[in-house]
Write a protein that holds these residues in place. Structure first.
Motif, PDB file in Angstrom:
ATOM      1  N   VAL A 183      -1.202  -4.377  -9.826  1.00  0.00           N
ATOM      2  CA  VAL A 183      -0.534  -5.064  -8.721  1.00  0.00           C
ATOM      3  C   VAL A 183      -0.955  -6.525  -8.757  1.00  0.00           C
ATOM      4  N   GLU A 203       0.824  -1.207   0.000  1.00  0.00           N
ATOM      5  CA  GLU A 203       0.000   0.000   0.000  1.00  0.00           C
ATOM      6  C   GLU A 203       0.861   1.262   0.000  1.00  0.00           C
ATOM      7  N   VAL A 263      -2.029   1.370 -12.971  1.00  0.00           N
ATOM      8  CA  VAL A 263      -1.222   0.717 -11.941  1.00  0.00           C
ATOM      9  C   VAL A 263      -1.762  -0.692 -11.736  1.00  0.00           C
ATOM     10  N   THR A 289       3.448  -0.226 -13.887  1.00  0.00           N
ATOM     11  CA  THR A 289       2.801   1.034 -14.239  1.00  0.00           C
ATOM     12  C   THR A 289       2.962   1.270 -15.735  1.00  0.00           C
ATOM     13  N   ASP A 349     -10.812   2.299  -9.397  1.00  0.00           N
ATOM     14  CA  ASP A 349     -10.272   1.056  -8.838  1.00  0.00           C
ATOM     15  C   ASP A 349     -11.102  -0.101  -9.376  1.00  0.00           C
ATOM     16  N   ILE A 364       4.530  -4.529  -8.997  1.00  0.00           N
ATOM     17  CA  ILE A 364       3.752  -3.341  -9.342  1.00  0.00           C
ATOM     18  C   ILE A 364       4.194  -2.879 -10.721  1.00  0.00           C
ATOM     19  N   VAL A 366      -6.430   1.745 -11.126  1.00  0.00           N
ATOM     20  CA  VAL A 366      -5.727   0.767 -10.293  1.00  0.00           C
ATOM     21  C   VAL A 366      -6.394  -0.598 -10.457  1.00  0.00           C
ATOM     22  N   MET A 408      -8.394  -0.102  -1.502  1.00  0.00           N
ATOM     23  CA  MET A 408      -7.630   0.839  -2.323  1.00  0.00           C
ATOM     24  C   MET A 408      -8.258   2.228  -2.290  1.00  0.00           C
ATOM     25  N   LEU A 441       2.057   1.859  -3.455  1.00  0.00           N
ATOM     26  CA  LEU A 441       0.972   2.365  -4.288  1.00  0.00           C
ATOM     27  C   LEU A 441       0.725   3.848  -4.039  1.00  0.00           C
ATOM     28  N   HIS A 450      -5.746  -3.949  -8.495  1.00  0.00           N
ATOM     29  CA  HIS A 450      -4.965  -4.501  -7.387  1.00  0.00           C
ATOM     30  C   HIS A 450      -5.405  -5.932  -7.081  1.00  0.00           C
ATOM     31  N   LEU A 509      -6.354   5.624  -1.150  1.00  0.00           N
ATOM     32  CA  LEU A 509      -6.030   6.508  -2.267  1.00  0.00           C
ATOM     33  C   LEU A 509      -7.022   7.656  -2.445  1.00  0.00           C
TER      34      LEU A 509
END
Length: 332
Positions: free
Chosen positions: A250, A137, A248, A304, A154, A302, A219, A162, A140, A221, A166
């Protein structure tokens, strides 16, 4: 001026003003609002329809349920927030409404806690296999802080974790998930954290019900390993990114823990840098070097990738709605 006058006319009624105050506290269904107000569903639905038409409330469907919340954009949204601020919570009618709303939220929290308790063991078992989630986290947060987005999406939000970490860094944060049970937990968590700029929706990660180029950051995740078409998920995420926006991802590096597939519905046992990079490029994104967070036995990665802004301004203008069509030779 006409939009403002229409909004003022719409809210100039006691029940509708009460609805505005209630929907500022979170996303509520017609049945919940009916329970709070003590009025018939047809009457409450009519009031809600007028408020939505005036742009004071947002309406969205989630299966057979319909939710309402204070408008997040548009010319009437600022007026809606001002009206809520002007209402005194100590007013007897509003105070009783908020007391009933608290009772509904407690009921939601109890249901969510029961579901989480019944399913938590499997999540904790998986988390014990990799690096402390707090380190993931923190990494991130660093990525999002560097990108400085305004609007964040998300995908596969689950319990909304998340969004919790965020949303304080953006103006608007939206989470999408296909599980109503998970979304119930997420709504409780967002309300508990006081994150009024965060919301969740029922949705399909392969067909997001959001416009093109509508988010600065997306994101995904710990979701991609459930996907039977991970490249399609990335392509759909790329579609909703604005120029210079960041994706992003993950997930796990390749591993051999077959029990995750057999017992926890993981379709993929991790991903290589090469395949994720290729999927991003095919989707029109520019991938950056991945960051690995080694664990025992699972390694979290991770990734990007950015959507580049058009370098040809004439071409970018031609893509805008209503622009004249390009003729042969104009791009040279």
């Amino acid at each position: 001026m006409e939009h403002l006058l229409a909004a003022l006319r719409a809210v100039a009624e006691p029940t509708r003003l009460r609805l505005i105050v209630l929907c500022a506290r979170g996303e509520l269904t017609v049945s919940e609002l009916t329970q709070i107000l003590g009025q018939s569903q047809p009457r409450v639905s009519r009031h809600l329809k007028l408020l939505c038409e005036a742009g004071l409330l947002d309406r969205f469907r989630e299966g057979s349920w319909v939710f309402y919340r204070l408008s997040q954009s548009g010319p009437a949204s600022a007026l809606a927030r001002q009206l809520v601020a002007a209402c005194d919570d100590a007013d007897p009618t509003i105070a009783l409404d908020l007391q009933r709303l608290d009772a509904i939220k407690r009921q939601r929290a109890d249901l969510a806690s029961t579901y989480f308790r019944e399913n938590a063991d499997q999540w904790h078992r998986i988390r014990s296999l990799y690096i402390d989630e707090r380190e993931v986290e923190a990494a991130l947060v660093d990525v999002i802080a560097a990108a400085d987005p305004r609007d964040l999406l998300d995908i596969g939000t689950g319990t909304g974790r998340m969004l919790e970490i965020l949303a304080p860094r953006v103006e608007r944060a939206l989470g999408i998930d296909q599980s109503r049970e998970m979304l119930s937990i997420a709504r409780v968590n967002l309300a508990r954290a006081g994150l009024e700029n965060g919301s969740v929706r029922l949705g399909d990660m392969y067909q997001l019900a959001v416009p093109d180029a509508s988010f600065d950051a997306v994101v995904i995740h710990q979701v991609l390993h459930y996907a039977d078409r991970p490249a399609a998920v990335i392509a759909e995420a790329a579609r909703v990114l604005r120029p210079n926006g960041v994706l992003v991802l993950v997930d796990f590096a390749p591993h051999a823990l077959e029990f995750l597939r057999n017992e926890h519905a993981h379709r993929r046992l991790g991903f290589s840098n090469g395949e994720v990079t290729e999927w991003c490029r095919v989707a029109g994104l520019d991938p950056a070097p991945a960051r690995q967070l080694p664990g025992d036995p699972l390694t979290v990665v991770i990734w990007t990738a950015h959507r580049q802004a058009p370098t040809n301004l004439h071409f970018a203008e031609a893509l805008q709605p209503g622009a004249p069509a390009l003729v042969e030779g104009e791009l040279h």
